[in-house]
Design a protein around this motif. Structure first.
Motif, PDB file in Angstrom:
ATOM      1  N   THR A  54      32.542  45.537  52.378  1.00 28.13           N
ATOM      2  CA  THR A  54      31.665  45.796  53.522  1.00 28.13           C
ATOM      3  C   THR A  54      31.077  47.205  53.400  1.00 28.13           C
ATOM      4  O   THR A  54      31.432  47.974  52.499  1.00 28.13           O
ATOM      5  N   GLU A  55      30.202  47.559  54.325  1.00 26.94           N
ATOM      6  CA  GLU A  55      29.651  48.921  54.357  1.00 26.94           C
ATOM      7  C   GLU A  55      30.760  49.962  54.456  1.00 26.94           C
ATOM      8  O   GLU A  55      30.721  50.992  53.789  1.00 26.94           O
ATOM      9  N   THR A  56      31.751  49.678  55.283  1.00 28.94           N
ATOM     10  CA  THR A  56      32.887  50.604  55.417  1.00 28.94           C
ATOM     11  C   THR A  56      33.632  50.737  54.094  1.00 28.94           C
ATOM     12  O   THR A  56      33.998  51.840  53.673  1.00 28.94           O
ATOM     13  N   ASP A  57      33.853  49.612  53.411  1.00 28.39           N
ATOM     14  CA  ASP A  57      34.546  49.637  52.118  1.00 28.39           C
ATOM     15  C   ASP A  57      33.747  50.439  51.089  1.00 28.39           C
ATOM     16  O   ASP A  57      34.320  51.204  50.293  1.00 28.39           O
ATOM     17  N   LEU A  58      32.424  50.279  51.094  1.00 22.94           N
ATOM     18  CA  LEU A  58      31.590  50.999  50.131  1.00 22.94           C
ATOM     19  C   LEU A  58      31.605  52.503  50.394  1.00 22.94           C
ATOM     20  O   LEU A  58      31.570  53.308  49.461  1.00 22.94           O
ATOM     21  N   THR A  59      31.700  52.879  51.662  1.00 17.78           N
ATOM     22  CA  THR A  59      31.860  54.304  51.998  1.00 17.78           C
ATOM     23  C   THR A  59      33.163  54.840  51.413  1.00 17.78           C
ATOM     24  O   THR A  59      33.204  55.939  50.840  1.00 17.78           O
ATOM     25  N   LEU A  60      34.224  54.052  51.529  1.00 18.65           N
ATOM     26  CA  LEU A  60      35.525  54.459  50.981  1.00 18.65           C
ATOM     27  C   LEU A  60      35.500  54.506  49.456  1.00 18.65           C
ATOM     28  O   LEU A  60      36.130  55.372  48.840  1.00 18.65           O
ATOM     29  N   LEU A  61      34.761  53.607  48.828  1.00 17.13           N
ATOM     30  CA  LEU A  61      34.617  53.625  47.371  1.00 17.13           C
ATOM     31  C   LEU A  61      33.882  54.890  46.926  1.00 17.13           C
ATOM     32  O   LEU A  61      34.273  55.527  45.931  1.00 17.13           O
ATOM     33  N   ALA A  62      32.842  55.281  47.650  1.00 18.32           N
ATOM     34  CA  ALA A  62      32.124  56.521  47.327  1.00 18.32           C
ATOM     35  C   ALA A  62      33.061  57.724  47.431  1.00 18.32           C
ATOM     36  O   ALA A  62      33.059  58.603  46.558  1.00 18.32           O
ATOM     37  N   THR A  77      26.515  59.712  36.139  1.00 16.33           N
ATOM     38  CA  THR A  77      25.080  59.942  35.994  1.00 16.33           C
ATOM     39  C   THR A  77      24.215  58.793  36.515  1.00 16.33           C
ATOM     40  O   THR A  77      23.003  58.961  36.633  1.00 16.33           O
ATOM     41  N   ALA A  78      24.803  57.658  36.838  1.00 14.02           N
ATOM     42  CA  ALA A  78      24.083  56.551  37.486  1.00 14.02           C
ATOM     43  C   ALA A  78      25.137  55.600  38.045  1.00 14.02           C
ATOM     44  O   ALA A  78      26.234  55.489  37.491  1.00 14.02           O
ATOM     45  N   TRP A  79      24.791  54.907  39.139  1.00 18.10           N
ATOM     46  CA  TRP A  79      25.781  54.011  39.740  1.00 18.10           C
ATOM     47  C   TRP A  79      25.118  53.043  40.717  1.00 18.10           C
ATOM     48  O   TRP A  79      24.019  53.293  41.212  1.00 18.10           O
ATOM     49  N   VAL A  80      25.819  51.951  40.974  1.00 18.05           N
ATOM     50  CA  VAL A  80      25.452  51.020  42.038  1.00 18.05           C
ATOM     51  C   VAL A  80      26.713  50.298  42.486  1.00 18.05           C
ATOM     52  O   VAL A  80      27.559  49.939  41.671  1.00 18.05           O
ATOM     53  N   PHE A  81      26.854  50.132  43.794  1.00 21.75           N
ATOM     54  CA  PHE A  81      27.951  49.346  44.371  1.00 21.75           C
ATOM     55  C   PHE A  81      27.364  48.083  44.984  1.00 21.75           C
ATOM     56  O   PHE A  81      26.386  48.158  45.737  1.00 21.75           O
ATOM     57  N   LEU A  82      27.962  46.950  44.698  1.00 15.67           N
ATOM     58  CA  LEU A  82      27.578  45.673  45.296  1.00 15.67           C
ATOM     59  C   LEU A  82      28.793  45.081  45.993  1.00 15.67           C
ATOM     60  O   LEU A  82      29.912  45.583  45.827  1.00 15.67           O
ATOM     61  N   PRO A  83      28.615  44.006  46.762  1.00 18.12           N
ATOM     62  CA  PRO A  83      29.749  43.466  47.515  1.00 18.12           C
ATOM     63  C   PRO A  83      30.910  42.959  46.664  1.00 18.12           C
ATOM     64  O   PRO A  83      32.041  42.922  47.148  1.00 18.12           O
ATOM     65  N   ASP A  84      30.663  42.581  45.412  1.00 16.99           N
ATOM     66  CA  ASP A  84      31.764  42.036  44.603  1.00 16.99           C
ATOM     67  C   ASP A  84      31.976  42.744  43.269  1.00 16.99           C
ATOM     68  O   ASP A  84      32.828  42.339  42.481  1.00 16.99           O
ATOM     69  N   HIS A  85      31.205  43.797  42.983  1.00 11.35           N
ATOM     70  CA  HIS A  85      31.409  44.557  41.753  1.00 11.35           C
ATOM     71  C   HIS A  85      30.626  45.865  41.837  1.00 11.35           C
ATOM     72  O   HIS A  85      29.838  46.061  42.752  1.00 11.35           O
ATOM     73  N   TRP A  86      30.892  46.733  40.879  1.00 11.80           N
ATOM     74  CA  TRP A  86      30.099  47.952  40.783  1.00 11.80           C
ATOM     75  C   TRP A  86      29.890  48.332  39.324  1.00 11.80           C
ATOM     76  O   TRP A  86      30.651  47.931  38.449  1.00 11.80           O
TER      77      TRP A  86
END
Length: 199
Positions: A54-62, A77-86
Protein backbone atom coordinates in the motif's frame (compact mmCIF):
# COMPACT_ATOMS: atom_id res chain seq x y z
CA UNK A 1 21.79 14.90 1.18
CA UNK A 2 24.75 16.00 -0.90
CA UNK A 3 24.99 14.63 -4.44
CA UNK A 4 27.78 12.13 -4.77
CA UNK A 5 29.84 10.90 -7.68
CA UNK A 6 31.38 7.48 -7.90
CA UNK A 7 35.05 6.61 -8.11
CA UNK A 8 35.19 2.86 -8.24
CA UNK A 9 38.48 1.01 -8.20
CA UNK A 10 38.79 -2.18 -10.25
CA UNK A 11 40.64 -4.96 -8.51
CA UNK A 12 42.49 -7.54 -10.59
CA UNK A 13 43.68 -10.88 -9.27
CA UNK A 14 46.89 -12.46 -10.44
CA UNK A 15 46.28 -15.61 -12.48
CA UNK A 16 49.22 -17.26 -10.70
CA UNK A 17 47.58 -16.68 -7.31
CA UNK A 18 44.22 -17.99 -8.48
CA UNK A 19 45.76 -21.17 -9.89
CA UNK A 20 47.72 -21.77 -6.70
CA UNK A 21 44.66 -22.06 -4.44
CA UNK A 22 41.95 -24.69 -4.22
CA UNK A 23 38.96 -24.57 -6.61
CA UNK A 24 36.44 -23.43 -3.98
CA UNK A 25 38.74 -20.74 -2.70
CA UNK A 26 39.50 -19.59 -6.24
CA UNK A 27 35.80 -19.22 -7.03
CA UNK A 28 35.31 -17.22 -3.84
CA UNK A 29 38.28 -14.93 -4.52
CA UNK A 30 37.37 -14.56 -8.17
CA UNK A 31 33.77 -13.60 -7.50
CA UNK A 32 34.29 -11.17 -4.61
CA UNK A 33 35.45 -8.13 -6.64
CA UNK A 34 32.45 -8.48 -8.95
CA UNK A 35 29.95 -7.98 -6.11
CA UNK A 36 31.10 -4.40 -5.47
CA UNK A 37 32.33 -1.33 -7.35
CA UNK A 38 29.83 -1.56 -10.20
CA UNK A 39 26.24 -0.72 -11.01
CA UNK A 40 23.65 -3.47 -10.51
CA UNK A 41 20.10 -3.62 -11.82
CA UNK A 42 18.04 -5.20 -9.03
CA UNK A 43 14.58 -6.79 -8.90
CA UNK A 44 12.96 -7.81 -5.61
CA UNK A 45 9.53 -9.46 -5.59
CA UNK A 46 6.87 -9.71 -2.90
CA UNK A 47 5.94 -13.22 -1.77
CA UNK A 48 2.79 -14.29 -3.61
CA UNK A 49 0.93 -15.03 -0.38
CA UNK A 50 1.47 -11.52 1.02
CA UNK A 51 -0.95 -8.65 0.43
CA UNK A 52 0.20 -6.11 -2.12
CA UNK A 53 2.06 -3.05 -0.92
CA UNK A 54 0.00 0.00 0.00
CA UNK A 55 1.01 3.67 0.01
CA UNK A 56 1.90 3.31 3.69
CA UNK A 57 4.04 0.24 2.93
CA UNK A 58 5.85 2.08 0.12
CA UNK A 59 6.63 4.95 2.50
CA UNK A 60 8.17 2.41 4.89
CA UNK A 61 10.15 0.84 2.03
CA UNK A 62 11.58 4.27 1.14
CA UNK A 63 12.62 4.76 4.77
CA UNK A 64 14.19 1.30 4.81
CA UNK A 65 16.29 2.28 1.78
CA UNK A 66 17.45 5.40 3.60
CA UNK A 67 18.39 3.39 6.70
CA UNK A 68 20.27 0.79 4.64
CA UNK A 69 22.16 3.48 2.71
CA UNK A 70 23.15 5.26 5.93
CA UNK A 71 24.37 1.96 7.37
CA UNK A 72 26.24 0.61 4.34
CA UNK A 73 26.89 3.72 2.21
CA UNK A 74 25.89 2.35 -1.20
CA UNK A 75 24.70 4.41 -4.15
CA UNK A 76 21.11 4.42 -5.39
CA UNK A 77 20.90 5.94 -8.87
CA UNK A 78 17.43 4.90 -10.13
CA UNK A 79 14.44 3.14 -8.59
CA UNK A 80 10.74 2.31 -8.77
CA UNK A 81 8.40 0.69 -6.26
CA UNK A 82 5.28 -1.16 -7.43
CA UNK A 83 2.62 -3.00 -5.42
CA UNK A 84 4.24 -6.43 -5.87
CA UNK A 85 7.91 -5.74 -6.67
CA UNK A 86 10.57 -3.09 -6.94
CA UNK A 87 13.55 -2.30 -9.15
CA UNK A 88 16.65 -0.28 -8.41
CA UNK A 89 20.08 0.47 -9.74
CA UNK A 90 22.54 0.27 -6.87
CA UNK A 91 26.31 0.59 -6.73
CA UNK A 92 28.01 -0.67 -3.56
CA UNK A 93 31.60 0.52 -3.11
CA UNK A 94 34.02 -2.14 -1.82
CA UNK A 95 33.90 -3.71 0.76
CA UNK A 96 30.08 -3.45 0.71
CA UNK A 97 28.62 -6.12 -1.58
CA UNK A 98 25.36 -5.94 -3.49
CA UNK A 99 24.13 -8.90 -1.44
CA UNK A 100 24.72 -7.05 1.84
CA UNK A 101 23.09 -3.86 0.55
CA UNK A 102 19.91 -5.59 -0.66
CA UNK A 103 19.70 -7.86 2.38
CA UNK A 104 19.75 -4.75 4.56
CA UNK A 105 16.90 -3.12 2.58
CA UNK A 106 14.84 -6.30 2.60
CA UNK A 107 15.24 -6.95 6.34
CA UNK A 108 14.61 -3.36 7.38
CA UNK A 109 11.53 -3.00 5.15
CA UNK A 110 10.14 -6.39 6.21
CA UNK A 111 10.37 -5.45 9.89
CA UNK A 112 8.79 -2.03 9.36
CA UNK A 113 5.99 -3.22 7.07
CA UNK A 114 5.14 -6.21 9.26
CA UNK A 115 5.02 -3.95 12.29
CA UNK A 116 2.77 -1.51 10.46
CA UNK A 117 0.44 -4.30 9.34
CA UNK A 118 0.47 -6.11 12.69
CA UNK A 119 1.80 -9.16 10.85
CA UNK A 120 4.91 -11.32 10.91
CA UNK A 121 6.86 -13.65 8.65
CA UNK A 122 8.78 -13.22 5.42
CA UNK A 123 7.68 -10.46 3.07
CA UNK A 124 10.00 -10.76 0.08
CA UNK A 125 10.93 -13.72 -2.06
CA UNK A 126 14.15 -15.22 -0.67
CA UNK A 127 16.29 -14.47 -3.71
CA UNK A 128 16.61 -11.32 -5.75
CA UNK A 129 17.61 -10.81 -9.36
CA UNK A 130 20.75 -8.80 -10.04
CA UNK A 131 22.52 -7.91 -13.25
CA UNK A 132 25.83 -6.07 -13.40
CA UNK A 133 25.55 -3.25 -15.93
CA UNK A 134 28.53 -3.13 -18.26
CA UNK A 135 28.09 -0.08 -20.50
CA UNK A 136 26.54 3.37 -20.42
CA UNK A 137 23.98 2.18 -22.97
CA UNK A 138 22.93 -0.76 -20.81
CA UNK A 139 22.68 1.54 -17.81
CA UNK A 140 20.47 4.00 -19.74
CA UNK A 141 18.23 1.18 -21.01
CA UNK A 142 17.65 -0.07 -17.46
CA UNK A 143 16.87 3.43 -16.19
CA UNK A 144 14.26 3.78 -18.94
CA UNK A 145 12.85 0.32 -18.14
CA UNK A 146 12.58 1.25 -14.45
CA UNK A 147 10.80 4.53 -15.14
CA UNK A 148 8.33 3.04 -17.64
CA UNK A 149 7.45 0.12 -15.34
CA UNK A 150 4.37 1.77 -13.74
CA UNK A 151 3.03 2.67 -17.20
CA UNK A 152 3.53 -0.87 -18.52
CA UNK A 153 1.84 -2.22 -15.38
CA UNK A 154 -1.21 -0.04 -16.08
CA UNK A 155 -0.85 1.96 -12.87
CA UNK A 156 -0.53 5.36 -14.57
CA UNK A 157 -0.60 6.78 -18.09
CA UNK A 158 2.63 8.79 -17.75
CA UNK A 159 5.77 7.93 -15.72
CA UNK A 160 5.78 11.36 -14.04
CA UNK A 161 2.40 10.56 -12.48
CA UNK A 162 3.82 7.66 -10.43
CA UNK A 163 4.98 8.96 -7.07
CA UNK A 164 7.21 5.99 -6.22
CA UNK A 165 9.96 6.41 -8.79
CA UNK A 166 13.08 8.41 -9.53
CA UNK A 167 11.65 9.54 -12.90
CA UNK A 168 10.89 13.09 -11.79
CA UNK A 169 14.40 13.62 -10.46
CA UNK A 170 15.75 12.55 -13.84
CA UNK A 171 13.34 15.04 -15.42
CA UNK A 172 14.65 17.97 -13.39
CA UNK A 173 12.80 17.86 -10.06
CA UNK A 174 15.03 19.05 -7.23
CA UNK A 175 16.18 16.59 -4.60
CA UNK A 176 14.38 18.62 -1.92
CA UNK A 177 11.06 18.45 -3.76
CA UNK A 178 11.50 14.73 -4.45
CA UNK A 179 12.26 14.11 -0.79
CA UNK A 180 9.07 15.91 0.23
CA UNK A 181 7.13 13.97 -2.39
CA UNK A 182 8.20 10.43 -1.51
CA UNK A 183 11.06 10.49 1.00
CA UNK A 184 13.69 8.89 -1.25
CA UNK A 185 16.25 10.62 -3.47
CA UNK A 186 18.91 9.33 -5.82
CA UNK A 187 22.66 9.78 -5.78
CA UNK A 188 23.46 11.88 -8.83
CA UNK A 189 26.28 10.44 -10.88
CA UNK A 190 27.93 11.56 -14.10
CA UNK A 191 28.07 9.04 -16.93
CA UNK A 192 30.35 9.29 -19.98
CA UNK A 193 28.61 10.60 -23.10
CA UNK A 194 29.66 7.64 -25.28
CA UNK A 195 27.04 4.88 -24.81
CA UNK A 196 29.65 2.22 -25.60
CA UNK A 197 31.83 3.21 -22.64
CA UNK A 198 32.23 0.42 -20.10
CA UNK A 199 31.23 1.28 -16.55
Amino acid sequence: QVARTTGFVVRVFSLTIILAVSYSSAVSKLRRPFLSNRYFFITVRLLKRRAKLTETDLTLLARAFNRARALHDFYLTAWVFLPDHWHAICAPPYPVSISLAIKSVKQSSMSAINRGRGADGELWQPRFFDRALRTVQEYSEKVEYIHLNPVKAGLVRRPQDWRWSSFNEYSGMSADEQKRRCGLIIDRVKMPSDPRTRI
